[in-house]
Write an enzyme that holds these catalytic residues in place. Structure first.
Site, PDB file in Angstrom:
ATOM      1  N   HIS A  42     -16.786 -49.448 -24.097  1.00 51.02           N
ATOM      2  CA  HIS A  42     -17.255 -49.248 -22.845  1.00 51.02           C
ATOM      3  C   HIS A  42     -16.640 -48.173 -23.031  1.00 51.02           C
ATOM      4  O   HIS A  42     -17.352 -47.363 -21.662  1.00 51.02           O
ATOM      5  CB  HIS A  42     -16.886 -50.572 -22.081  1.00 51.02           C
ATOM      6  CG  HIS A  42     -17.768 -51.958 -23.453  1.00 51.02           C
ATOM      7  ND1 HIS A  42     -18.995 -51.334 -23.893  1.00 51.02           N
ATOM      8  CD2 HIS A  42     -17.647 -53.260 -22.781  1.00 51.02           C
ATOM      9  CE1 HIS A  42     -18.906 -53.134 -24.680  1.00 51.02           C
ATOM     10  NE2 HIS A  42     -18.097 -53.742 -24.541  1.00 51.02           N
ATOM     11  N   ARG A  45     -26.903 -71.632 -40.280  1.00 49.99           N
ATOM     12  CA  ARG A  45     -26.946 -72.620 -41.444  1.00 49.99           C
ATOM     13  C   ARG A  45     -27.737 -74.059 -41.129  1.00 49.99           C
ATOM     14  O   ARG A  45     -28.054 -75.133 -41.900  1.00 49.99           O
ATOM     15  CB  ARG A  45     -25.795 -72.622 -41.485  1.00 49.99           C
ATOM     16  CG  ARG A  45     -25.390 -71.778 -42.809  1.00 49.99           C
ATOM     17  CD  ARG A  45     -23.697 -71.707 -43.278  1.00 49.99           C
ATOM     18  NE  ARG A  45     -23.437 -71.381 -42.058  1.00 49.99           N
ATOM     19  CZ  ARG A  45     -21.808 -71.468 -42.912  1.00 49.99           C
ATOM     20  NH1 ARG A  45     -21.247 -71.033 -43.572  1.00 49.99           N
ATOM     21  NH2 ARG A  45     -21.068 -70.867 -41.848  1.00 49.99           N
ATOM     22  N   ASP A  55     -23.517 -51.324 -27.670  1.00 46.91           N
ATOM     23  CA  ASP A  55     -22.612 -51.072 -27.079  1.00 46.91           C
ATOM     24  C   ASP A  55     -23.373 -50.990 -25.710  1.00 46.91           C
ATOM     25  O   ASP A  55     -23.518 -50.467 -24.922  1.00 46.91           O
ATOM     26  CB  ASP A  55     -21.781 -49.487 -26.496  1.00 46.91           C
ATOM     27  CG  ASP A  55     -20.901 -49.910 -25.242  1.00 46.91           C
ATOM     28  OD1 ASP A  55     -20.528 -50.120 -24.182  1.00 46.91           O
ATOM     29  OD2 ASP A  55     -19.824 -48.376 -25.489  1.00 46.91           O
ATOM     30  N   HIS A  56     -23.260 -52.523 -24.868  1.00 50.88           N
ATOM     31  CA  HIS A  56     -24.281 -52.909 -23.910  1.00 50.88           C
ATOM     32  C   HIS A  56     -23.770 -52.340 -22.492  1.00 50.88           C
ATOM     33  O   HIS A  56     -24.866 -52.191 -21.158  1.00 50.88           O
ATOM     34  CB  HIS A  56     -24.114 -54.378 -23.307  1.00 50.88           C
ATOM     35  CG  HIS A  56     -23.437 -54.997 -22.835  1.00 50.88           C
ATOM     36  ND1 HIS A  56     -22.021 -55.127 -23.638  1.00 50.88           N
ATOM     37  CD2 HIS A  56     -22.793 -55.507 -21.678  1.00 50.88           C
ATOM     38  CE1 HIS A  56     -21.080 -55.799 -22.859  1.00 50.88           C
ATOM     39  NE2 HIS A  56     -21.520 -55.885 -21.901  1.00 50.88           N
TER      40      HIS A  56
HETATM   41  C1  BG6 Z   1     -17.464 -57.177 -24.452  1.00 51.46           C
HETATM   42  C2  BG6 Z   1     -16.193 -57.853 -23.853  1.00 51.46           C
HETATM   43  O1  BG6 Z   1     -18.084 -56.369 -24.833  1.00 51.46           O
HETATM   44  O2  BG6 Z   1     -17.701 -56.536 -22.515  1.00 51.46           O
HETATM   45  C3  BG6 Z   1     -15.615 -59.025 -23.431  1.00 51.46           C
HETATM   46  O3  BG6 Z   1     -16.410 -57.914 -25.883  1.00 51.46           O
HETATM   47  C4  BG6 Z   1     -16.013 -58.494 -22.336  1.00 51.46           C
HETATM   48  O4  BG6 Z   1     -14.330 -59.504 -23.566  1.00 51.46           O
HETATM   49  C5  BG6 Z   1     -17.151 -58.208 -21.453  1.00 51.46           C
HETATM   50  O5  BG6 Z   1     -15.342 -59.618 -20.762  1.00 51.46           O
HETATM   51  C6  BG6 Z   1     -17.742 -57.885 -19.854  1.00 51.46           C
HETATM   52  O6  BG6 Z   1     -19.473 -57.171 -20.409  1.00 51.46           O
HETATM   53  P1  BG6 Z   1     -19.698 -57.548 -18.612  1.00 51.46           P
HETATM   54  O7  BG6 Z   1     -21.614 -57.230 -18.888  1.00 51.46           O
HETATM   55  O8  BG6 Z   1     -19.389 -58.546 -18.296  1.00 51.46           O
HETATM   56  O9  BG6 Z   1     -19.356 -56.154 -18.051  1.00 51.46           O
END
Ligand code: BG6
Length: 495
Positions: free
Chosen positions: A244, A46, A181-182
């Site tokens: 995760h 925005r 989902d990283h």
């Molecule tokens: C995220 C969560 O998906 O993953 C966070 O929302 C968490 O709460 C994070 O801290 C952890 O990711 P990584 O890559 O730092 O282990």
């Protein structure tokens, strides 16, 4: 081979995720010459910003957060020439006309067709609004070349995840939707598939005959930081386990897919989730433990308890720690417990998976000093150290026959976090090239919700009188140890 030209529109273009993850990842891909030759980024939010000002915001993000450190002036000048900013209210369909004309302008300048990638890096209540506006404003939505990227959280329970899927699927085909989902993009996590399925010696051992139990542990030293608002409505079960940790479990437990085809891989993961033993209300206290952190000291600094954090209800019942035990009811895993734990403000930040093998069938070292062989372990360390190691028993060098545990390690020596690509680099490249293998399919997300729903409901409806129940800088609540100790095991911590 480079992918086709692409235009990426980032909703939430000035947000935290854009600054910390998305733009640094794209910049690193650019440095490695992995972006399409024609690639444009349109950031939107925005605020009123010029392109120049927007680029500076992003540059500061890279300088602060990129694994490669500060950007070089010339590289940045080349990369940032492809970035523009569009101030827009994404709730207003009229805004999308602006995006459409930007896209048209780029395409006619390039004189080629381009993939169109919509990245929803915004609060989840806007996912549907964006999708609807894309649909109503008739902005480009070509089934083959348009993709939408959705960040987590994907719903806040089974019901809302289903309705979000339903809505998205009226506008996009499943093959256009990239749910992130990283954890799936992390280097060592990707290696689990190679490790399991590219080595002939693993498969014969990878089952109930040889594996005694599995532990999946993701501990974090940080607290909720400035995400109190989101986190207090979520809790760690939603924030970490639903996505995760259950995905890690799937990769450990899945059957070998025929090949790396996105749907075949995801079919195998869905089968794991389908095989997970149903949790029924009466059993929850015996298979799940929750915790909430109190105040304490971390590295010489006093830190507040969860209930004193910004934007957190001072009487909050939200869990910041969870430990759970699961079973996968199929031929491969019958009777093998999978223990999962994760929490904030713990003693150490570390993500690792431990596969503990059974005892040797017969002990022949009876008369020796150190005479009981320890059980073998395979330890997959995802972060901060990246390594896969086997703990094996070995003869201690010397005149006696005494045993000693040794590590056979594959460590990513030199391949520290600085060298290995970040999850977002892998995942963004996959979106650009149209590979969904590492993204969550609709059914995958829903079944993961289904697995944890009974615990979510139970925890929400029963208040914890003893919260907070673990101090900052500890390993979590005491009964988490009891959860695993009653089966004769203990949580494994990396040194
Ligand atoms: C995220 C969560 O998906 O993953 C966070 O929302 C968490 O709460 C994070 O801290 C952890 O990711 P990584 O890559 O730092 O282990």
């Amino acid at each position: 081979k480079k992918s086709n030209p692409a235009i990426l529109i980032i909703f939430g273009g000035t947000g935290d995720l854009s600054k910390r993850k998305i733009i640094p990842a794209l910049y690193n891909l650019f440095l490695e010459d992995r972006l399409p030759d024609k690639f444009a980024i349109i950031g939107t939010s925005r605020g009123k910003l010029t392109d120049e000002k927007y680029r500076t915001v992003l540059l500061n993000g890279i300088n602060e957060f990129s694994r490669r450190g500060k950007a070089q002036k010339e590289d940045w000048a080349k990369f940032s020439a492809n970035i523009t900013y569009e101030s827009a209210d994404i709730k207003d369909p009229v805004s999308y006309k602006k995006f459409a004309s930007n896209i048209e302008a780029l395409k006619s300048e390039w004189k080629v067709d381009a993939s169109l990638l919509y990245y929803c890096a915004v609060s989840p209540d806007l996912f549907c609004t964006i999708a609807e506006n894309i649909s109503q404003s008739k902005i480009e939505n070509n089934k083959d070349t348009t993709r939408i990227i959705i960040e987590k959280p994907f719903g806040r329970d089974l019901e809302s995840a289903k309705s979000l899927n339903k809505k998205l699927l009226t506008i996009f085909d499943e093959k256009q939707i990239y749910r992130i989902d990283h954890y799936l993009g992390k280097e060592v996590v990707q290696n689990i598939m190679a490790f399991r399925f590219a080595n002939a010696i693993m498969e014969p051992l990878w089952n109930r005959n040889h594996i005694e139990h599995v532990q999946i542990s993701v501990t974090e030293q940080i607290g909720v930081e400035d995400r109190g608002n989101y986190f207090d409505n979520a809790g760690i079960l939603r924030d970490m386990i639903q996505n995760h940790l259950l995905q890690l479990l799937c990769i450990i437990a899945m059957e070998p897919p025929i090949n790396f085809n996105a749907d075949l891989v995801r079919d195998r993961k869905v089968e794991v989730l389908k095989a997970m033993r149903k949790i029924v209300p009466g059993m929850i206290d015996t298979i799940a433990v929750r915790g909430q952190y109190g105040p304490g000291w971390v590295e010489g600094k006093e830190v507040p308890g969860y209930r004193e954090e910004k934007d957190v209800n001072p009487a909050s019942n939200t869990e910041t720690y969870a430990a759970m035990k699961f079973y996968v009811d199929n031929w491969r895993w019958q009777g093998v417990p999978f223990y999962l734990r994760t929490g904030k403000r713990l003693f150490k930040s570390a993500s690792h998976i431990t596969i503990q093998f059974k005892e040797v069938p017969h002990n022949m070292f009876n008369n020796q000093e150190r005479n009981i062989p320890k059980q073998n372990r395979l330890i997959i360390s995802i972060q901060p150290d990246m390594a896969i190691s086997f703990q094996l028993e070995s003869k201690t060098p010397g005149l006696e026959m005494t045993l000693n545990t040794v590590d056979m390690i594959f460590d990513y020596a030199g391949k520290t976090r600085v060298d290995a690509p970040e999850a977002y680099e892998t995942l963004l490249l996959d979106v650009i090239s149209g590979d969904q293998t590492l993204f969550m399919r609709a059914d995958q997300v829903e079944i993961a919700w289904e697995v944890i729903m009974p615990v979510l409901d139970y925890w929400e409806n029963t208040k914890m009188a003893n919260f907070p129940n673990y101090p900052a800088d500890s390993w979590g609540p005491e009964n988490a140890e009891a959860l695993i100790a009653k089966d004769g095991y203990h949580w494994f911590n990396l040194p």
